[in-house]
Design a protein around this motif. Structure first.
Motif, PDB file in Angstrom:
ATOM      1  N   LEU A 140      -5.180   0.134   2.002  1.00 36.18           N
ATOM      2  CA  LEU A 140      -4.735   0.822   0.785  1.00 36.18           C
ATOM      3  C   LEU A 140      -5.434   2.171   0.634  1.00 36.18           C
ATOM      4  N   LEU A 141      -6.744   2.181   0.851  1.00 39.04           N
ATOM      5  CA  LEU A 141      -7.513   3.415   0.643  1.00 39.04           C
ATOM      6  C   LEU A 141      -7.051   4.524   1.573  1.00 39.04           C
ATOM      7  N   VAL A 142      -6.900   4.193   2.856  1.00 37.79           N
ATOM      8  CA  VAL A 142      -6.581   5.251   3.806  1.00 37.79           C
ATOM      9  C   VAL A 142      -5.206   5.842   3.518  1.00 37.79           C
ATOM     10  N   THR A 143      -4.318   4.983   3.027  1.00 38.72           N
ATOM     11  CA  THR A 143      -2.963   5.479   2.768  1.00 38.72           C
ATOM     12  C   THR A 143      -2.902   6.261   1.461  1.00 38.72           C
ATOM     13  N   PHE A 150     -12.128   5.546   9.472  1.00 39.53           N
ATOM     14  CA  PHE A 150     -13.471   4.972   9.383  1.00 39.53           C
ATOM     15  C   PHE A 150     -13.967   4.955   7.937  1.00 39.53           C
ATOM     16  N   LEU A 151     -13.688   6.029   7.213  1.00 37.04           N
ATOM     17  CA  LEU A 151     -14.142   6.115   5.824  1.00 37.04           C
ATOM     18  C   LEU A 151     -13.611   4.944   5.004  1.00 37.04           C
ATOM     19  N   ALA A 152     -12.341   4.597   5.227  1.00 33.59           N
ATOM     20  CA  ALA A 152     -11.744   3.488   4.477  1.00 33.59           C
ATOM     21  C   ALA A 152     -12.455   2.172   4.794  1.00 33.59           C
ATOM     22  N   VAL A 153     -12.862   1.999   6.042  1.00 34.27           N
ATOM     23  CA  VAL A 153     -13.605   0.800   6.435  1.00 34.27           C
ATOM     24  C   VAL A 153     -14.993   0.819   5.786  1.00 34.27           C
ATOM     25  N   LEU A 154     -15.627   1.977   5.810  1.00 33.59           N
ATOM     26  CA  LEU A 154     -16.953   2.118   5.209  1.00 33.59           C
ATOM     27  C   LEU A 154     -16.925   1.768   3.718  1.00 33.59           C
ATOM     28  N   TYR A 214      -5.379   7.767  -0.127  1.00 38.01           N
ATOM     29  CA  TYR A 214      -6.259   8.932  -0.212  1.00 38.01           C
ATOM     30  C   TYR A 214      -6.032   9.962   0.891  1.00 38.01           C
ATOM     31  N   SER A 215      -5.356   9.565   1.975  1.00 42.08           N
ATOM     32  CA  SER A 215      -5.419  10.472   3.121  1.00 42.08           C
ATOM     33  C   SER A 215      -4.387  11.589   3.057  1.00 42.08           C
ATOM     34  N   GLN A 216      -4.778  12.700   3.634  1.00 43.17           N
ATOM     35  CA  GLN A 216      -3.892  13.857   3.735  1.00 43.17           C
ATOM     36  C   GLN A 216      -2.701  13.595   4.656  1.00 43.17           C
ATOM     37  N   PHE A 217      -2.823  12.596   5.544  1.00 39.31           N
ATOM     38  CA  PHE A 217      -1.738  12.343   6.494  1.00 39.31           C
ATOM     39  C   PHE A 217      -0.613  11.489   5.896  1.00 39.31           C
ATOM     40  N   LYS A 252       0.831  -1.211   0.000  1.00 42.17           N
ATOM     41  CA  LYS A 252       0.000   0.000   0.000  1.00 42.17           C
ATOM     42  C   LYS A 252       0.866   1.263   0.000  1.00 42.17           C
ATOM     43  N   ASN A 253       2.035   1.186   0.641  1.00 38.34           N
ATOM     44  CA  ASN A 253       2.919   2.350   0.668  1.00 38.34           C
ATOM     45  C   ASN A 253       3.483   2.661  -0.714  1.00 38.34           C
ATOM     46  N   VAL A 254       3.718   1.603  -1.489  1.00 38.82           N
ATOM     47  CA  VAL A 254       4.182   1.802  -2.858  1.00 38.82           C
ATOM     48  C   VAL A 254       3.095   2.490  -3.683  1.00 38.82           C
ATOM     49  N   PHE A 255       1.854   2.048  -3.496  1.00 35.87           N
ATOM     50  CA  PHE A 255       0.764   2.617  -4.292  1.00 35.87           C
ATOM     51  C   PHE A 255       0.405   4.021  -3.812  1.00 35.87           C
ATOM     52  N   ALA A 256       0.645   4.294  -2.543  1.00 37.73           N
ATOM     53  CA  ALA A 256       0.450   5.664  -2.064  1.00 37.73           C
ATOM     54  C   ALA A 256       1.474   6.589  -2.722  1.00 37.73           C
ATOM     55  N   ILE A 257       2.694   6.109  -2.892  1.00 37.14           N
ATOM     56  CA  ILE A 257       3.682   6.917  -3.628  1.00 37.14           C
ATOM     57  C   ILE A 257       3.205   7.127  -5.056  1.00 37.14           C
TER      58      ILE A 257
END
Lengths: 300, 300
Positions: free
Chosen positions: A217-220, B182-186, A222-225, A163-168
């Motif tokens: 994968l999604l949180v990494t 949470f959004l990623a889980v949703l 898509y997230s601003q953090f 997921k870190n690779v795809f976040a890059i």
């Protein structure tokens, strides 16, 4: 089995200490820097990561002595970036770890920054021994943490690394100027790439759409953090890899991960166009713009 | 077969007219409002949607006469929100549509706003006749549009409808204060819910992780442009459904969609906790905060 050792001084380790403090009275926390240990003992906050989190001195013993931390703990959680685990454990020998439960794969989707804010988060605890996974899960459950367990340690670990690779990759695309439409295609192809890889390397029955894989994968991505996304975005905007790394205060794990996966995949030969593109951009200095253009022709 | 009729005056219809203008010389564009038709004829821009897009008068004939638009066209693209199709086609009888190719399911991930900006986007053209799908795909391909084709018209249509429901759900969660974890889980649970539903209603072999299904969900649930997400966010913040609708200038399709799906699912009884939660919040006035708390216990 309620003495827990946490190995690592970063943001995820700090989040784990915070979560565990709800249920565990004896947390032994190892980190490398004596200066940080002294700061935490004096001010009850980690000066470098999640500095808003209060660390309870009656529950948390912070130390730079890894042997001591290990001997005092029944359960050990590794929260060091994969690239530094070898260094962190250099002085340890196998007998030190006898009868210890080692937890390595705690999968998100979980940004440490949101744990600090006590936002509801879901974690998957993976362990070959399901009973141990359930026990550790019970130590983690609290008002803002829900846990599930899994025995797919290879799948969750590899997915967490990938997921870190795809976040890059999504950062690079964003930095170049690709929009949300393209990003959605990139991520859809990325989860397919994760599935192809983990099903080849460790073929068991798993639902890749679960939170531990897709959610992580999604949180990494898509997230601003996300540090990895920020790093990729700088590379996409034209920073060299070196100067992007210098600009950032944190380590983008995907930088190391993509090289590992690329090497491992020489054996398996899984079709991984996104991983290959990130590898070429970061290690072979191919222009991000050219490489993403070529990649975009392979996606659908 | 290169006379194309576009039915609908909204942002997606405007984006389609822009895309088709690259390859098609005769576009017949129906919309309801004579005032808008007059404006477009005078200024070559749609005053209401994607107003930056220049509409080429030598290629595009705009009209409020649906019979005329249909009779002049070999291919008809329906780009009216599902809730208004019946009204738009009220004066049409089956013989008017004889020998016409009807295109209804063009799946994203594709925000019209990014088409206006010519950002690279991928579309899936679904048609029971694969040759027709390929022909229409060739009319759509251009520098910033890549197409694929599919014969899964039910799956892509239902997924396209459901994504709007889940975008409302993520908006509600965001409005209440749930975070990215949470959004990623949703969203991970949402794609599983889509799969359960379409596999039950129309069981064919499909990869739900493809861009046409998963990508479409991602772009809608994560994007800043999403009307459904904005609507949900207002509801989550405490606006009543009515006042949230009044505040918004556009229609949140998911509002109608969730009722349709809820009704249809009475027959199929698929396990759809997210859809049920959105339905109860929007139609049974259950508190968003209570309903999301209950939903969060069902997710993993």
């Amino acid at each position: 089995m309620s003495n827990v050792g946490v190995i690592g001084g970063g943001s995820w380790a700090t989040a784990l200490v915070k979560i565990l403090s709800n249920n565990v009275s004896n947390i032994n926390w190892w980190m490398r820097s004596q200066e940080t240990v002294d700061y935490i003992n004096k001010y009850q906050h980690n000066p470098n990561y999640l500095s808003s989190v209060e660390l309870l001195p009656e529950k948390v013993l912070v130390s730079t002595q890894i042997k001591e931390v290990i001997s005092k703990s029944d359960i050990l959680v590794l929260a060091v970036p994969a690239a530094f685990i070898e260094e962190a454990l250099a002085s340890i020998n196998p007998t030190d770890l006898k009868d210890k439960i080692l937890i390595s794969a705690i999968s998100g989707p979980c940004h440490a920054e949101e744990v600090a804010l006590e936002k509801l988060s879901y974690l998957t605890i993976s362990c070959q021994n399901e009973g141990n996974a359930r026990h550790f899960a019970s130590l983690m459950n609290c008002r803002y943490i829900k846990t599930s367990t899994s025995d797919d340690i290879y799948g969750t670990e590899y997915a967490a690394v990938l997921k870190n690779v795809f976040a890059i990759a999504s950062g690079i695309a964003h930095g170049i100027g690709y929009g949300d439409n393209f990003l959605a295609v990139l991520i859809s192809n990325a989860i397919q790439e994760i599935k192809r890889f983990v099903d080849t390397v460790h073929p068991v029955d798993r639902d890749i759409k679960s939170s531990a894989y897709l959610g992580d994968l999604l949180v990494t991505a898509y997230s601003q953090f996300s540090r990895n996304r920020s790093f990729g975005s700088m590379v996409g905007k034209g920073y060299s890899v070196k100067s992007a790394q210098l600009e950032m205060n944190m380590i983008a794990e995907g930088y190391y991960a993509v090289k590992c996966i690329y090497e491992i995949n020489k054996k398996y030969q899984v079709n991984m166009p996104i991983t290959d593109a990130v590898y070429r951009i970061l290690y072979e200095r191919i222009s991000p713009r050219v490489e993403m253009k070529l990649l975009s022709d392979k996606l659908s």
